[in-house]
Design an enzyme around this catalytic site. Structure first.
Site, PDB file in Angstrom:
ATOM      1  N   HIS A 223       0.701  -1.200   0.190  1.00  0.00           N
ATOM      2  CA  HIS A 223      -0.171  -0.280   0.012  1.00  0.00           C
ATOM      3  C   HIS A 223       0.861   0.726  -0.163  1.00  0.00           C
ATOM      4  CE1 HIS A 223      -3.787  -2.269   0.895  1.00  0.00           C
ATOM      5  NE2 HIS A 223      -3.412  -3.368   1.532  1.00  0.00           N
TER       6      HIS A 223
ATOM      7  N   ASN B  31     -10.038  -3.292   2.580  1.00  0.00           N
ATOM      8  CA  ASN B  31      -9.470  -3.068   1.278  1.00  0.00           C
ATOM      9  C   ASN B  31     -10.985  -2.740   0.316  1.00  0.00           C
ATOM     10  OD1 ASN B  31      -7.014  -3.811   1.130  1.00  0.00           O
ATOM     11  ND2 ASN B  31      -7.620  -5.979   1.407  1.00  0.00           N
TER      12      ASN B  31
END
Length: 499
Positions: free
Chosen positions: A53, A126
């Site tokens: 990420h 997510n």
């Protein structure tokens, strides 16, 4: 009147233009301490990027409780309709580095920090309700397949599909990733999910299992491969541009927080493991219950301070919300906080982005970034227990009810692994229409095109266990890869019914 430029120690600076030298043409002087300071600081302007990420975008806003869920949780933020708290978001791609393009086919991270009156509560999720794996033992290996090959320093489709073929529980997530949902137009046009199973308990000590859903209040929009490729040719920062400009223009994106709720005992009666991160809870059995609204209405004044320094971890929970036997969740409770200690420093939660908006009292001592005073409540109380009444003490009233451990967990790990194919089979055969399946075949064929024949055959075998048409469709698409027969994407997410 302009403000005086100062050193970091607060002393006024006479110049910020020229170096101090020994004479007009002499060498630079070592005692030009501000020159040394500027150069040394520049050398330290970067910190390690996130292992996962790394590329992200964020915003600040407000959460407002709109529905009563006190029958499920004692968390004070939910104690009354109308309660509010500040929030900080960070959305991200999973695999790409800091310089990667925003509009790549990838899962998107969707994390929210709630600054509640009982401390910070982080939901780290997510834009998909599931994940590739269900056991943290596999996580480092999985992430390595998403990063660069140690010899070529290139992304490796061979590694990705080789790993996925050996972990068939991943086919559910890979199917979503290769579907229309794989490239959202920007963070404002996708749903979010806490993904993991959490626990909540009410004032009677009754526990329920829950999943958190963030339902996008904007239209769901996605790019095709071709559209994303053209966009990346123009800009690699499309998400940052879209998000910043929307908020700057007053078009504040919103999401509705919903929960799915399961009584504690019901977890033992299901035909799937409700703590398996590769599985969804069917909505017909566990309908969405609205909770509150998130509105993001402020761009951070300093991106680095509030987005790059933002540190999310499922270990940040508040009384009334707890964990579950979800193996991936338990692994992440340690791994996420430890990643922040490495990347940002020992006391990373004292940074403005992470500091709670309530009083903090703890016995952590010394270490890097110790820029705040002792927080134990008494100058002599640097340990606990101690004799000082004013010092910080535990509060037994916020303890979680005892967790019932059931002895039949092994029934989810028997040799019959068809459970890993049931939900992706429903997604493929019952949720996606013909055009969506065709695009899925084409997207997957494009992604696995560089793979060796043995890896392709192993993955085809996984697809065949999901559905024979799935395997046949991707096989045919691999043969005809490169044909320009793309179909425009519909304006809604194809997998909502199977979340």
């Amino acid at each position: 009147m302009s403000k005086r430029l100062t050193t970091t120690a607060g002393a006024p600076m006479p110049t910020n233009d020229t170096s101090k030298t020994a004479g007009e043409r002499g060498p630079v002087m070592l005692d030009d301490y501000q020159l040394i300071e500027k150069l040394a600081h520049q050398n330290r302007e970067r910190i390690p990027e996130r292992v996962v990420h790394a590329k992200g975008w964020g915003a600040q806003g407000t959460f407002t409780v709109t529905h009563d869920i006190t029958q499920y949780t004692t968390a004070k933020i939910f104690s009354k309709v109308g309660n509010t708290c500040d929030i900080l978001s960070r959305w991200s791609t999973v695999a790409g580095e800091m310089g990667a393009a925003d509009a790549e086919r990838d899962v998107r991270g969707f994390s929210i920090k709630f600054y509640t009156e009982e401390g910070n509560w982080d939901v780290v999720g997510n834009n998909t309700p599931i994940f590739f794996i269900r056991d943290p033992y596999k996580f480092p290996d999985f992430i390595r397949t998403q990063k660069r090959h140690p010899m070529t320093n290139l992304r490796s489709p061979e590694a990705m599909f080789d790993f996925w073929a050996a972990q068939p529980e991943s086919v559910h997530q890979v199917t979503i990733l290769m579907s229309d949902r794989g490239i959202p137009v920007n963070p404002m046009h996708m749903h979010g999910y806490g993904s993991h199973t959490y626990s909540v308990w009410n004032d009677k000590g009754e526990r329920h299992w829950v999943k958190f859903h963030f339902r996008c209040q904007q239209e769901i929009k996605n790019y095709t491969n071709d559209e994303a490729e053209r966009l990346i040719g123009k800009t690699r920062e499309s998400y940052q541009e879209d998000l910043f400009n929307a908020i700057d223009e007053g078009n504040f994106p919103k999401w509705e927080l919903n929960i799915q709720v399961m009584p504690e005992e019901q977890a033992t009666t299901l035909d799937f493991n409700p703590f398996d991160l590769t599985k969804v809870w069917p909505h017909d059995q566990f309908p969405l219950i609205p909770v509150g609204m998130l509105e993001f209405n402020k761009n951070p004044d300093n991106y680095w301070q509030f987005v790059e320094n933002a540190a999310y971890s499922p270990s940040n929970k508040i009384p009334g919300i707890g964990f579950s036997p979800d193996k991936m969740l338990q692994g992440r409770v340690f791994a996420y906080a430890d990643a922040h200690r490495y990347r940002l420093g020992t006391h990373y939660e004292a940074l403005p982005a992470n500091a709670p908006k309530t009083a903090v009292h703890h016995y952590h001592k010394d270490g890097t970034m110790r820029f705040f005073p002792q927080m134990t409540g008494h100058p002599d109380a640097y340990y606990e227990p101690n004799q000082y009444e004013e010092s910080a003490r535990p509060d037994p009233s916020v303890a979680e009810p005892p967790l019932r451990i059931h002895g039949d967990a092994d029934r989810y790990t028997q040799e019959d692994k068809d459970a890993d194919y049931v939900q992706p089979r429903k997604l493929y055969a019952e949720v996606l229409d013909d055009d969506e399946r065709r695009r899925l075949h084409q997207n997957m064929a494009a992604a696995m095109g560089p793979c060796s024949d043995p890896v392709k055959e192993r993955w085809f075998a996984v697809l065949g266990r999901v559905h024979p048409d799935y395997e046949a469709g991707v096989r045919e698409a691999v043969k005809t890869a490169g044909d320009d027969n793309a179909i425009p994407v519909t304006d809604d997410t194809p997998t909502q019914a199977a979340e």
